[in-house]
Motif scaffolding. Structure first.
Motif, PDB file in Angstrom:
ATOM      1  N   ALA A   4      -6.387  27.588 -14.741  1.00  0.00           N
ATOM      2  CA  ALA A   4      -6.132  28.788 -14.533  1.00  0.00           C
ATOM      3  C   ALA A   4      -7.175  29.638 -14.856  1.00  0.00           C
ATOM      4  N   SER A   5      -8.190  29.445 -15.806  1.00  0.00           N
ATOM      5  CA  SER A   5      -9.208  30.214 -16.133  1.00  0.00           C
ATOM      6  C   SER A   5     -10.323  30.235 -15.254  1.00  0.00           C
ATOM      7  N   PHE A   6     -10.688  31.511 -14.855  1.00  0.00           N
ATOM      8  CA  PHE A   6     -11.748  31.633 -13.696  1.00  0.00           C
ATOM      9  C   PHE A   6     -13.160  31.074 -14.476  1.00  0.00           C
ATOM     10  N   ALA A   7     -13.335  31.544 -15.605  1.00  0.00           N
ATOM     11  CA  ALA A   7     -14.546  30.907 -16.296  1.00  0.00           C
ATOM     12  C   ALA A   7     -14.576  29.550 -16.306  1.00  0.00           C
ATOM     13  N   GLU A   8     -13.443  28.848 -16.694  1.00  0.00           N
ATOM     14  CA  GLU A   8     -13.404  27.476 -16.825  1.00  0.00           C
ATOM     15  C   GLU A   8     -13.840  26.707 -15.735  1.00  0.00           C
ATOM     16  N   ARG A   9     -13.038  27.398 -14.557  1.00  0.00           N
ATOM     17  CA  ARG A   9     -13.365  26.743 -13.218  1.00  0.00           C
ATOM     18  C   ARG A   9     -14.852  26.851 -12.668  1.00  0.00           C
TER      19      ARG A   9
END
Length: 498
Positions: A4-9
């Motif tokens: 869900a996290s943009f930063a993690e993706r």
């Protein structure tokens, strides 16, 4: 499966791209914008490796990279020499035990894209850049200042003049300017406008043009943005300056002036590009603007018979039948505009008062600007600087109120010891400052001012400038004018006063 996290993706994609490219001893030809876009397109990213046929590498790699990045959102791979490899990375949104069908499907789609690029490249090679020039007559640059062919005529004149000023060959610069926009009517640039200039370079080489001309065609768009590279050679600099100056003067001259956040013709960017190049070139701003302005004079009227055989051109006839003359104030207004942009550019690296002091002198050449700014910065550290700046401010205020024509000092009219001492000090100071300026030693010219501080202080303590005797008053104003000329030879130091 969703991250869900943009930063993690984004981090997961970046790590996997680096990992796979590293295993191939390659680097990813990608920018942050593409990485952000791909991150936003997937929920559970899986990086896969694919390839394309090696024969496509005969097409300029800029075309292939742009095709992969822009059309397909792929990540091209470069070898250790920066050359494109026939491998690329893609980010799938599906994890599967056998990704071969995903890989082959993307390879098939890319093959069609690269085939188009290859076709455009081969088709373009059938026609030289020179033979494409007549087509520019049918491309409207702006309906008030003509078509691209007429613009090319102006660029040739301006570039040739600049090249001569830079000690470069006029004919070479003229040729480079003549061909600079020819790739606008190629198939490849028609498909990928971002490649204008780049494709011109490749086609110029294929046409047998001089390497210097080919390089100038590519580099004449530089600098495209803040921090971008400057043109490398005098010829490329001449064409790049001509291109941006023609835009500045022409578009400004017909009244399309930037307002607020609106600048549709990117005149601010053009001005900054010109200023950055001039800071490395011994050229006069006023001379360049005037030469550019003159190329818009005496433009031939368009005759109706020129259009009778071309439906495309005839459709533009009413729009470009009559050109608009540039405003007679264009040169002065563009010069003011450039000074304002220069102040913004310099304040990133220098104190605001330092910039204001140097630019108050309206420098016409900018190649020594950095030296002047650094000299003022050093002057500000002198113990006498503040007092001299304050005195200079007082001198200028007195001179502004003077209602007489200033001239030479008459020594026989000097009555007070303090004014005689100041006159002697300025006489002694003049050759020192002039010699320093002749050697472009601006720091020495400013540092020398410290020697007259005692005499300046004594003058204002003991001498009444606005004397009742008109001749004495005139003479004292003349003396202050001579002092101000020396004190402000490098910069208006009164602006350093708190």
């Amino acid at each position: 499966k969703v991250i869900a996290s943009f930063a993690e993706r984004r981090a997961a994609i970046k790590n996997e791209l680096d990992k796979v490219s590293g295993s191939l001893n390659a680097t990813v030809a990608a920018d942050d914008a593409l990485l952000d876009e791909v991150t936003a397109l997937v929920e559970y990213p899986v990086v896969l490796q694919a390839e394309f046929e090696e024969h496509f590498l005969a097409v300029p790699q800029e075309c292939l990279i742009l095709t992969m990045q822009q059309n397909q959102k792929y990540f091209p791979l470069l070898d250790q020499n920066g050359k494109l490899m026939n491998r690329f990375l893609l980010v799938s949104n599906l994890q599967t035990a056998d990704p071969s069908h995903i890989i082959h499907g993307n390879e098939r789609v890319l093959r069609a894209r690269l085939s188009d690029a290859e076709f455009f490249y081969k088709q373009d090679q059938k026609t030289t850049l020179e033979s494409r020039l007549p087509k520019l007559e049918h491309v409207v640059y702006h309906n008030k200042i003509g078509n691209q062919a007429q613009r090319i005529d102006r660029l040739q004149t301006i570039a040739a003049h600049i090249a001569e000023q830079l000690g470069a060959d006029r004919a070479t610069a003229e040729r480079a300017a003549r061909l600079a926009k020819a790739d606008l009517v190629t198939e490849m640039v028609g498909e990928f406008p971002e490649l204008q200039g780049t494709m011109g370079k490749y086609y110029a080489v294929l046409d047998g043009e001089q390497p210097e001309i080919a390089a100038a065609i590519e580099q004449h768009y530089q600098p495209r943005f803040a921090g971008d590279k400057l043109p490398e050679s005098p010829i490329a600099t001449a064409v790049a300056l001509a291109d941006k100056l023609e835009t500045l003067v022409g578009i400004w001259g017909i009244g399309l002036i930037p307002t607020g956040d609106k600048d549709p013709y990117a005149l601010r960017r053009a001005a900054l590009g010109v200023l950055r190049m001039l800071m490395n070139s011994p050229l006069s701003i006023h001379d360049l603007l005037q030469v550019t302005f003159n190329t818009f004079k005496d433009r031939p009227e368009i005759l109706e018979e020129e259009f009778i055989n071309s439906k495309t051109v005839r459709s533009h006839y009413q729009a470009i039948k009559k050109y608009q003359d540039l405003s007679p104030n264009t040169v002065a207004e563009v010069a003011d505009f450039m000074q304002a942009r220069l102040a913004v550019l310099l304040q990133n690296d220098y104190a605001q008062d330092t910039v204001a002091a140097v630019l108050a002198q309206r420098p016409d050449r900018l190649d020594d600007l950095a030296d002047k700014l650094q000299a003022v910065e050093s002057f500000k550290k002198l113990p006498e600087a503040a007092a001299l700046a304050a005195a200079n401010k007082r001198v200028q205020n007195l001179l502004k109120k003077a209602d007489v024509q200033l001239g030479a000092v008459q020594e026989n009219l000097l009555q007070e010891d303090a004014e005689r001492a100041l006159f002697a000090a300025t006489q002694a100071l003049r050759p020192t400052v002039q010699n320093a300026l002749a050697q472009h030693d601006f720091q020495a010219a400013l540092t020398a001012l410290a020697a007259v501080k005692p005499q300046v202080d004594a003058f204002f303590d003991h001498v009444m400038v606005m004397a009742e005797d008109a001749a004495v008053k005139q003479n004292r104003l003349n003396l202050l004018n001579e002092l101000a000329t020396l004190m402000n030879a490098v910069a208006d130091i009164s602006l350093l006063s708190e």
